[in-house]
Each structure stands twice: as C-alpha cells, then as structure tokens.
Write a protein that holds these residues in place. Structure first.
Motif, short mmCIF file in Angstrom:
data_model
loop_
_atom_site.label_atom_id
_atom_site.label_comp_id
_atom_site.label_asym_id
_atom_site.label_seq_id
_atom_site.Cartn_x
_atom_site.Cartn_y
_atom_site.Cartn_z
N LEU A 34 0.78 -1.16 0.00
CA LEU A 34 -0.16 0.00 0.23
C LEU A 34 0.89 1.35 -0.13
O LEU A 34 0.47 2.28 -0.72
N ASP A 35 2.14 1.22 0.62
CA ASP A 35 2.67 2.16 0.68
C ASP A 35 3.50 2.80 -0.64
O ASP A 35 3.46 3.64 -1.01
N LEU A 36 3.78 1.60 -1.40
CA LEU A 36 4.34 1.57 -2.67
C LEU A 36 3.28 2.42 -3.58
O LEU A 36 3.62 3.21 -4.43
N MET A 37 1.99 1.79 -3.43
CA MET A 37 0.89 2.20 -4.36
C MET A 37 0.61 3.54 -4.09
O MET A 37 0.13 4.42 -4.92
N PHE A 38 0.14 3.97 -3.02
CA PHE A 38 -0.44 5.33 -2.64
C PHE A 38 0.58 6.06 -1.92
O PHE A 38 0.72 6.07 -0.60
N LYS A 39 1.34 6.88 -2.57
CA LYS A 39 2.62 7.34 -1.89
C LYS A 39 2.10 8.67 -1.04
O LYS A 39 2.67 9.12 -0.17
N LYS A 40 1.10 9.39 -1.76
CA LYS A 40 0.50 10.49 -0.84
C LYS A 40 -0.05 10.41 0.34
O LYS A 40 0.10 11.35 1.33
N SER A 41 -0.85 9.03 0.65
CA SER A 41 -1.72 9.32 1.49
C SER A 41 -0.91 9.20 2.80
O SER A 41 0.39 8.76 3.08
N LYS A 42 -1.46 9.92 3.99
CA LYS A 42 -0.49 10.16 5.15
C LYS A 42 -0.32 9.06 6.20
O LYS A 42 0.75 8.51 6.22
N ASN A 43 -1.39 8.40 6.43
CA ASN A 43 -1.39 7.54 7.71
C ASN A 43 -2.00 5.93 7.24
O ASN A 43 -2.25 5.27 7.96
N LEU A 44 -1.81 6.03 5.71
CA LEU A 44 -2.57 4.69 5.37
C LEU A 44 -1.92 3.28 6.03
O LEU A 44 -2.46 2.45 6.32
N THR A 45 -0.70 3.31 5.81
CA THR A 45 -0.13 2.12 6.80
C THR A 45 0.11 2.22 8.14
O THR A 45 -0.12 1.04 8.75
N GLY A 46 -0.34 3.49 8.67
CA GLY A 46 -0.71 3.28 10.10
C GLY A 46 -2.05 2.63 10.34
O GLY A 46 -2.22 1.64 11.38
N TYR A 47 -3.09 2.96 9.61
CA TYR A 47 -4.57 2.08 9.70
C TYR A 47 -4.20 0.60 9.32
O TYR A 47 -4.96 -0.10 10.01
N THR A 48 -3.49 0.37 8.22
CA THR A 48 -3.28 -1.05 7.95
C THR A 48 -2.64 -1.87 9.27
O THR A 48 -3.09 -2.99 9.55
N ALA A 49 -1.84 -1.07 9.85
CA ALA A 49 -1.18 -1.67 10.97
C ALA A 49 -2.09 -1.86 12.36
O ALA A 49 -2.24 -2.94 12.57
N LEU A 50 -3.00 -1.18 12.37
CA LEU A 50 -4.05 -1.16 13.37
C LEU A 50 -4.92 -2.35 12.97
O LEU A 50 -4.95 -3.01 13.79
N ILE A 51 -5.41 -2.45 11.82
CA ILE A 51 -6.02 -3.44 11.29
C ILE A 51 -5.23 -4.87 11.49
O ILE A 51 -6.21 -5.78 12.14
N GLY A 52 -4.14 -5.01 11.25
CA GLY A 52 -3.33 -6.01 11.35
C GLY A 52 -3.38 -6.35 12.67
O GLY A 52 -3.32 -7.50 12.96
N PHE A 53 -2.96 -5.57 13.50
CA PHE A 53 -3.24 -5.86 15.09
C PHE A 53 -4.16 -6.57 15.56
O PHE A 53 -4.46 -7.17 16.51
N LEU A 54 -5.54 -5.92 15.03
CA LEU A 54 -6.58 -6.47 15.56
C LEU A 54 -6.93 -7.82 15.03
O LEU A 54 -7.49 -8.64 15.80
N VAL A 55 -6.65 -8.03 14.00
CA VAL A 55 -6.87 -9.25 13.22
C VAL A 55 -5.93 -10.36 14.08
O VAL A 55 -6.31 -11.36 14.67
N THR A 56 -4.89 -9.80 14.40
CA THR A 56 -3.96 -10.52 15.29
C THR A 56 -4.35 -10.92 16.61
O THR A 56 -4.21 -11.96 17.09
#
Lengths: 502, 166
Positions: A34-56
């Motif tokens: 996602l970080d490679l695809m959407f360069k501009k978005s600010k916190n996208l990887t942060g939200y991905t991390a949160l979702i990943g942690f919730l699934v974990t």
C-alpha cells in the motif's frame, strides 16, 4: 526424514497454530505494498497496522487455552507466551496511536510509510521471540526486532541525535548479538542440540563441564540483557532513548523489554528445569551453578545504577530511560526467584508497566509537540499551562514510583512479595531502598511542573480533544488497575505456567 | 601431524592474521582486501569439515557478492580511500579496561576450549549434503527459513530507507 503425507499433515497443524504471527506478516506485506501504491496518503500504513493488530488479536484470543508445539518443536504456544503476546500487541497498538499524535514524526521525517511497516515487522519479531524454543529461532527473532528498531530509532533522519542514536544502537546491538551467537555455538557444542527441550534432556542425563556451561549461558544472557537493557548491557539505553522519536522510545521500553523477559524466563525454565521432582511451581534447577545468584546480581546492578544515574539527568527522556533500566532491575529480581510465583509477578508487573510507561511517554510527546523540548527546565510551570497533562503526568510518575492507589503499586507489591516468599530478604531490601531513591527524580519532574515558575504568563499549551481521549486511555487503567487488579492477577497466575514440551 | 591437521593450522593462521590486518590496517583498501583472505580461510575450514555446500556458498556469497560490493563501494567513494581510519583516539583508561576484559575473556575461552568434553555426534555418511540441507530447510527448519526471509525483507527496507536521499 518424514514421509510427505505425514509432513504435510504436521505442517497444516503448525500453520493453524501460527495464525497470529501469520496475520502480522500479512499485515506487514500489505502495508509495504500500500505504501508503494499510494505515495501521497498520510497514515495509510498506520491504519493497516491497526487493522493487522486487531486481526492478530482475534487469532490470539482464539488461542487462549492452547498448549502445544509447532514446526518440529521450534515454536511453543502456551499461556505464558500468550500473556506476553498480549502485552506486546496492546503496546504496539498504543504506540501506533501515540505516533498519530507525535508531530516530530510528521515534521522531521519524509513520510511515515515505512515507519508503521517496520513497527509491524518488529511486532512479528517479538511474537516469534516469545514463542521460540529453538536457539536458531531465538537468534533470528532477536535480529528481526533489532533490525527494525535500529531503523525506527533513527527514523527522523534530519535530527542529528536520532541518527547518532541509531548508529550507537546498531554498534552495541551487533556486538551483543555476536557474543550471543558465540554463546549459542558453545552451548551447541556441549549438548549437540539447538532445541531447548533436547538441551534440557541432555543436561538431565549427562554431566557437562560447568565452566563451559556457565560461560555459554552468560554469553547468551548478553543478548537477552541487551534487549531488556539490564546493567551491564545497558550502555545504549540513555542515548537511544533520548535520540529516538518518543513513540519508539516507549515501544523499546515496553514491548521490546517484554519480549526479552519472555525469552529470558522461557530459556531458564525450559533449559534448566529438573522435571523429575514433579512439583514445577518451585523450579529445581539442573546442574550446580547458582543461577539465582547470577540473576540477582544483575537485578541489583540494574536497579542501583539505573536509579542513581537518573538522579543527575536533566532530560526527561533520559530520566525515563534510566528509570526503565531500574524497572528492568525490579523485574529481574522476580526472575531470580525462579519459581512460578516469580513468573506471575513479572507478568503482572509488565501489564502495569505497559500502561503507565506508555502514558508517561505519551505526555512527553504531547509536551514536546508544543514546546519542542524534553529538557526538565522547560517543564517549569507546565502544571498550570497544561492542567490535564500535568495531572496525568503526576499520576504516571506516582505509578512509576510504585505508590498506592496506582497500577505501579500493585506491580511492585507482587514482585516484592514473590521475592520475600522465595526467601531473598536482602534482595527485597535493596529493591525497597531503590524505590525510595527513585521517588526523588520522579518528584523532580513533578516539582518543576507545579512549584517552579508558578506565575508564568506564558501561553497555555494547545492539544486536540482526540489526543486527550487517548491520554485517558492510559490514565484511567493506571488508576483502575491500582484498585481492581484481581482479574489481571488471576490471569497472570494462570499464565505463569511455561510449557515444558511433551 | 597428519595432512588435515596441517591444513587446519595453515587455514587458522591465515584467518587470524588476515583478520588482524582487517582490524588494524589504517588504509581501508588493505582492510577490504585482507578480508578476502579471511573469507577464503573460513571456506577452507568448511571444506575440512566436509561441508562442501557451505564452502561453495561462502565463496559465492561472501567473496563473489559482499566483498566485491565492499571494494566497489570503497573505490567509488573517492574520499574514503585517502582517509586514514582513526582507531587510536581512545583514552588510556578505556584501553586498559577493554584490554583487561578481553584478556580475561580470552583466557576463559582458552580454558573452556581445552578442558571441555564436547558433544561428539556419530560421523554421518558424507555425500550429497546439498540435498540433505535442502530437505532439512524445507521440513524441520521451515520456520527458521521463513523467519529469515522476513528478516532479510526488513533489512532491505531499512537499508533502502537509510540510504535514500533526504
């Protein structure tokens, strides 16, 4: 060699027990893409991390009562590991949330894409370390978390002290992991195995050279000691804690330490427990080396040095760094008892320590957002300029000292009672004296905030309502767990049982 | 002393001497080149241990890859070649303490290595070690294999991040 069908059946079983870690790896890869695809978005990887942690968290919850080994005895799932994984997971979520409110990250680094990606990678390394029962996996897991934390510590490349912190961390880390793998090789040479269960069986059946065993374990300890920043492996701690971005400092002081303590406890119990006597709650250790004493020495050194040097510091992050060394000392004290009560008290302590330490660092981050400094003199009068931050900081500091009615008091209470119960009165006395010393430098922060520069006419600090909500997420449990601590204590005592293999 | 023993001592001397040059040489080019002999010596030790696959990997990865990269890096960074690496700017006390500690550790290691009864496994049938290693990596050591891949990915991301222009 296994037959193919048998192997595949076993692999399926292993993977089904490896789901939390798998979820983390997938979140890591998704965040990277996602970080490679959407360069501009600010916190996208942060939200991905949160979702990943919730699934974990979901998968971890489903494992609650499981006790098994996976991947040919390389990985262990047990209640002890799951408790520590919860601590790591919760603090990872906390750190990601704190990062959202840390201006330093957004102003002084070019994009935060890799930042959150590496946090997920580090969480994976710690999960792996907590569950590993093979020296190779231990080494790989330590390297995984170290490599990510080296980069994270220097993430704000433009800040000189961050780059310096990162470089120091790399150098000390390389040396200690080099010493550790040397120790592993000696232990392998003595016992002919890398698997902790097999090493245990070998040690129980064959006498080995005591001096060689002692040396190899001390060398391996240098790897673990580096992670938990125990004296004399602590030299990196103050500089790295001061230079790294605040959320990473908080992460290193909580999650990284939790993983280190988890593997320290597992290593000692699995490798040296003499399983013949039957009653496992007080460990009978193999061999004639007094490991209690070795760990107790480390505990005394860490507590005393951490607290005494903290007295002279003028930077709040450095004070908290030395205080985290001291806290490692208190927990090592409980480790040195080498019984299940000690393990339970370490678990309780960690849960409390997580809440209050993340909270304290979060306040430091919020204050730094406004005044751009962490020097203790710049904290003068802050209790009036930012009342909510002041009150919460006071609460966290009281808790870190270990006074009632806060979470820190409960943690210390259980640690000291485990130490006294095991008969190490002298150690408990040293611990209590150290707690008193620690009061002095915690109060120093408090004093500057409330008693200095009272009539300041400087402007009030500004902070968003969302950041205050997050502050209460740390502050309320710090109070709540100080009063209603029964559930945590029950859970920790239930989790104190470290799995010893089939 | 038999031939294997002679070969071992020759290789060990090669490794120790060239490693010492790597550390003590003030010219970074000399360090890089003598690192090559260290790597060759280690590969030789692997051959003596019947670990043919490991020896070839050592040569291919360390000498063919990493070392060439280091030397290229040094040569392309023109400023580095001329600069002397300063390694003697420490105070006397630090050197004294470090020396004392190193001596203690070295002596205890020598004592350990000369007095310990090591675990000796039965000599296995030597032969196609590549196949054995491959099988082990994808069965018993699968987790280590996968964990190492994640580790390397993190290392690449980190290196790319640090090297990136500001």
């Amino acid at each position: 060699m296994l037959g193919l069908d048998q192997f595949i059946a076993e692999l399926n079983k292993s993977i089904s027990m490896f789901l939390p870690e798998t979820a983390l790896v997938i979140a890591f890869l998704v965040a990277l893409l996602l970080d490679l695809m959407f360069k501009k978005s600010k916190n996208l990887t942060g939200y991905t991390a949160l979702i990943g942690f919730l699934v974990t968290g979901y998968f971890l919850f489903k494992q609650m009562n499981m006790q098994s080994t996976a991947f040919s005895n390389m990985f262990v799932i047990d209640q002890f590991g799951i408790f520590m994984k919860w601590v790591i997971l919760l603090s990872s979520i906390g750190v990601v949330l704190i990062s959202f409110f840390t201006n330093e990250l957004y102003e002084k680094a070019k994009g935060v894409g890799e930042y959150f990606t590496l946090i997920i990678g580090m969480a994976f390394g710690m999960f792996l370390l907590v569950g590993s029962s093979n020296l190779i996996i231990i080494y790989l897991a330590i390297e995984t978390m170290s490599l990510s934390s080296y980069v994270l510590a220097g993430y704000t490349k433009e800040v000189k002290r961050a780059s310096e912190a990162s470089l120091k961390y790399v150098i000390f880390g390389a040396v200690s992991s080099g010493i550790m793998i040397y120790g592993i090789s000696i232990l392998f040479g003595l016992t002919g195995s890398l698997n902790l269960f097999e090493i245990n069986r070998f040690l129980a059946a064959n006498p080995v050279n005591n001096f060689a065993l002692f040396l190899s374990v001390i060398m391996i300890l240098s790897g673990f000691g580096y992670k938990i920043s125990a004296v004399p492996f602590h030299f990196w701690t103050p500089d790295v804690y001061e230079g790294a971005p605040v959320p990473i400092t908080a992460y290193l002081s909580v999650a990284s330490k939790a993983a280190g303590f988890a593997i320290l406890l597992r290593f000692f119990k699995v490798t040296f427990l003499d399983s013949v006597p039957g009653n496992d709650s007080v460990w009978t250790l193999l061999g004639s080396i007094d490991w209690h004493f070795v760990i107790a020495i480390l505990a005394v050194l860490s507590m005393t040095l951490g607290n005494l040097v903290a007295l002279w510091q003028t930077n709040v992050k450095r004070i908290l760094a030395y205080s985290s060394i001291a806290h490692a000392g208190y927990m090592l004290m409980a480790v040195s008892t080498m019984d299940d009560a000690g393990v339970a008290s370490v678990l309780i302590y960690f849960f409390m320590y997580m809440v209050m330490n993340l909270g304290a660092f979060y306040v430091v981050a919020l204050i730094a957002n406004n005044i751009g400094s962490e020097e203790i003199d710049d904290y003068n009068g802050l209790g009036y300029r930012a009342p909510i931050l002041g009150i919460c900081m006071t609460l966290f500091l009281i808790s870190l000292t270990g006074l009632p009615p806060t979470a820190g008091f409960i943690g210390k209470l259980y640690v000291f009672s485990a130490v006294v119960k095991a008969g190490y009165i002298w150690l408990a006395v040293v611990g209590v004296i150290n707690s008193v010393i620690s009061l002095f430098y915690y109060v120093k922060i408090f004093r500057n905030m409330y008693l200095n520069d009272v009539d300041s006419n400087k402007s009030k600090l500004t902070y968003s309502p969302a950041s205050i909500v997050l502050l209460f997420v740390f502050a309320i449990p710090t109070l709540y767990l100080g009063i209603f601590f029964n559930d945590i204590v029950k859970w920790a005592s239930y989790s104190a049982n470290i799995f010893m293999g089939k | 002393m038999d031939l294997v023993g002679l070969a071992f001592y020759f290789l060990a001397a090669l490794i120790v001497i060239s490693a010492a040059i790597v550390v003590f040489s003030k010219n970074i080019m000399y360090s890089a080149f003598s690192l090559m002999f260290t790597f060759f010596g280690v590969a030789g030790l692997y051959v003596l241990l019947n670990a043919d696959f490991l020896a070839v990997t050592q040569i291919m990865v360390y000498i063919g890859g990493i070392l060439v990269l280091i030397i290229f890096g040094v040569m392309l960074t023109t400023r580095i070649t001329g600069v002397d690496v300063k390694s003697n700017s420490l105070g006397k006390i630090q050197v004294g303490i470090a020396g004392l500690l190193s001596t203690i550790i070295a002596i205890s290691l020598i004592v350990v290595f000369s007095s310990t009864k090591w675990f000796l496994s039965e000599p296995k049938v030597s032969g196609d070690s590549t196949k054995l290693i491959g099988n082990e990596l994808l069965t018993n050591y699968l987790l280590a294999f996968e964990a190492a891949s994640v580790l390397l990915l993190i290392a690449i991301i980190g290196a790319a991040f640090i090297a990136r222009r500001k």
